[in-house]
Each structure stands twice: as structure tokens, then as C-alpha cells.
Design an enzyme around this catalytic site. Structure first.
Site, PDB file in Angstrom:
ATOM      1  N   ASP A   1      -2.847   0.862   8.099  1.00 56.22           N
ATOM      2  CA  ASP A   1      -1.689   1.719   7.829  1.00 56.22           C
ATOM      3  C   ASP A   1      -0.477   1.382   8.692  1.00 56.22           C
ATOM      4  OD1 ASP A   1      -3.136   3.059   5.866  1.00 56.22           O
ATOM      5  OD2 ASP A   1      -3.900   4.548   7.272  1.00 56.22           O
TER       6      ASP A   1
ATOM      7  N   SER B   1       4.801   6.815   2.415  1.00 58.27           N
ATOM      8  CA  SER B   1       5.397   5.522   2.768  1.00 58.27           C
ATOM      9  C   SER B   1       4.777   4.422   1.922  1.00 58.27           C
ATOM     10  CB  SER B   1       5.115   5.179   4.243  1.00 58.27           C
ATOM     11  OG  SER B   1       5.458   6.235   5.112  1.00 58.27           O
TER      12      SER B   1
ATOM     13  N   HIS C   1       0.825   5.139   1.482  1.00 59.57           N
ATOM     14  CA  HIS C   1       0.101   5.995   2.425  1.00 59.57           C
ATOM     15  C   HIS C   1       0.748   7.373   2.424  1.00 59.57           C
ATOM     16  CE1 HIS C   1      -2.451   6.969   5.813  1.00 59.57           C
ATOM     17  NE2 HIS C   1      -1.400   7.554   6.357  1.00 59.57           N
TER      18      HIS C   1
ATOM     19  N   ASN D   1       0.848  -1.189   0.000  1.00 62.98           N
ATOM     20  CA  ASN D   1       0.000   0.000   0.000  1.00 62.98           C
ATOM     21  C   ASN D   1       0.883   1.238   0.000  1.00 62.98           C
ATOM     22  OD1 ASN D   1      -2.467   1.543   0.359  1.00 62.98           O
ATOM     23  ND2 ASN D   1      -1.866   1.827   2.494  1.00 62.98           N
TER      24      ASN D   1
HETATM   25  C1  GRF Z   1      -2.814   8.820  -2.615  1.00 60.00           C
HETATM   26  O1  GRF Z   1      -2.495   9.986  -1.914  1.00 60.00           O
HETATM   27  C2  GRF Z   1      -2.404   7.611  -1.818  1.00 60.00           C
HETATM   28  O2  GRF Z   1      -1.263   7.827  -1.049  1.00 60.00           O
HETATM   29  C3  GRF Z   1      -3.596   7.398  -0.933  1.00 60.00           C
HETATM   30  O3  GRF Z   1      -4.705   7.716  -1.718  1.00 60.00           O
HETATM   31  C4  GRF Z   1      -4.307   8.616  -2.750  1.00 60.00           C
HETATM   32  C5  GRF Z   1      -4.692   7.979  -4.035  1.00 60.00           C
HETATM   33  O4  GRF Z   1      -4.445   8.806  -5.125  1.00 60.00           O
HETATM   34  N1  GRF Z   1      -3.601   6.046  -0.426  1.00 60.00           N
HETATM   35  P1  GRF Z   1      -4.471   8.215  -6.594  1.00 60.00           P
HETATM   36  O5  GRF Z   1      -5.844   7.556  -6.772  1.00 60.00           O
HETATM   37  O6  GRF Z   1      -3.360   7.240  -6.727  1.00 60.00           O
HETATM   38  O7  GRF Z   1      -4.315   9.398  -7.496  1.00 60.00           O
END
Ligand code: GRF
Length: 211
Positions: A141, A132, A105, A103
Site C-alpha cells: 500500500d 487512493s 486502496h 491498485n
Molecule cells: C475496495 O474497497 C478496494 O478499495 C479494496 O478492496 C475493495 C474491493 O471491492 N482494495 P470490490 O471487489 O472492487 O467491490
């Protein structure tokens, strides 16, 4: 070549960064839990198979996750990549993909888990912030961190300006982490991830603000 499945819920800019990075992986599918997820069109335009499984109408989180796992597994991925997939995942689902689901984050974990990370970073007055990439474990997370990128928080930052600065980094480190997985360079030891043969760290320190 390793196969990956990418899960999204929205615009899919991280997904796009991974698709455009020409990684040594086969992207077997992009799956969304919302049919209006903008990233679906992007993926389709790049020739990637897409699928939608809406969580609406399911009696429980577990029931949805079981169907989602069946759909994911039909593509036989080596790695599941969560890219803005806005769902809390059940423990059974997470365990099924232990050490093969990652993932991204938008914070320097373990700080600012959950939502509204950029606004909370500004509110707390931290001077550095970032993003991260981590293996997914049942606790939201958390999980062994593969890599992080750090950005300064500037005096006049808003949630918008800070999130844009972080997003640039997300698009750098997420493809990098997927490539490391594909190259078999990641090993998990407890809570620590070791990356084989990574480059020397250039910057000794990041001091914000500087005199
Ligand atoms: C990103 O900021 C990611 O870190 C978080 O959700 C957002 C997704 O953005 N988990 P995208 O759909 O990849 O543009």
C-alpha cells in the site's frame, strides 16, 4: 489501444466500474485467485474473458506469483489493474510490473495501509477519509499516488456507512486513473505522479466539520 488485465478476489465492484466506463482500453481478461469471486460472473456477463488461478496448494508465495505472472503475461497487458485483489505480492512479481501495475486502496494513503481502513479511521477520529489509486511498489500500500478522493467522516458514521461513501468515490477515481494511463498522461518522478492536462482543481479546501 492499450490492453489491461484486471485482478480480483471478490465482488468486483471496482472492476465493474472500469468495465462500464467505456474506457479507451481493451480489457484482455479478468483473473481471480478465488473461483467463487462474484466479479467473475459480472465480467463474463459483460463479454470479458475470465480465468481463475487459485493460490491454494502452492508451496510458496513466489511459486504462485510466478504462475500468476505467466497467466497475466499470456494476455500481453500494458497495465495490470488490482481491484480488490487480496494477496500480498512478492517483490519479484511487483518489480516485473514496475510502473505498469496499479491498485486502489480505501484510505488516504499513506494513512491506514492494510486492512479495516474504515473502522480504523473512525477509531482514530479523523474528520476526512477517502481512497487512493497508486502505482504498486514492493512495500504494501505504498507507491506513487495517482489520485485521491476525500470524503467527510460524519459523527454518526459506522464502518458500513463510511465504506459506502468511500466506495462511491472509488468507482469514480479508478476508471479515471485507468483512462489517464491509457491516454499516456501519467509520468512518475520519484514518488510523485504527474497527470498531463488535468482539469483545474475546483475546491480550494474541504473543512470538516464546518461552522
Ligand atoms: C475496495 O474497497 C478496494 O478499495 C479494496 O478492496 C475493495 C474491493 O471491492 N482494495 P470490490 O471487489 O472492487 O467491490
Amino acid at each position: 489501444m492499450k490492453r489491461i488485465v484486471i485482478l480480483i478476489s471478490g465482488r468486483g465492484s471496482n472492476m465493474q466500474a472500469i468495465l462500464e466506463a467505456k474506457l479507451p482500453v481493451q480489457v484482455a481478461a479478468v483473473i481471480a485467485n478465488k473461483e467463487d469471486a462474484g466479479g467473475l460472473q459480472t465480467a463474463a456477463s459483460l463479454g470479458i474473458a475470465t480465468a481463475v488461478l487459485s493460490h491454494k496448494g502452492y508451496p510458496s508465495r513466489e511459486a504462485f506469483d510466478a504462475d500468476l505472472a505467466r497467466l497475466i503475461d499470456s494476455y500481453q497487458p500494458d497495465l495490470v489493474v488490482l481491484a480488490g485483489f487480496m494477496r500480498i505480492l512478492s517483490e519479484g512479481f511487483v518489480r516485473h510490473y514496475e510502473n505498469r501495475m496499479i491498485n486502489i486502496h480505501p484510505s488516504l494513503l499513506p494513512a491506514f495501509t492494510g486492512l479495516s481502513t474504515h473502522a480504523r479511521a473512525i477509531q482514530e477520529g479523523v474528520k476526512v477519509h477517502g481512497c487512493s489509486v497508486h502505482f504498486v511498489t514492493p512495500e504494501l500500500d505504498h507507491g506513487p499516488i495517482i489520485c485521491q478522493a476525500v470524503v467527510p467522516v460524519l459523527d454518526d458514521d459506522t464502518e458500513d456507512t463510511l465504506s459506502k461513501r468511500v466506495l462511491v468515490c472509488e468507482h469514480q477515481i479508478y476508471p479515471q486513473a485507468v483512462r489517464w494511463f491509457a491516454e499516456g498522461r501519467l509520468s512518475v518522478e520519484g514518488n510523485r505522479v504527474r497527470v498531463a492536462n488535468h482539469a483545474d482543481i475546483q475546491a480550494h479546501s474541504l473543512i470538516v466539520p464546518r461552522d
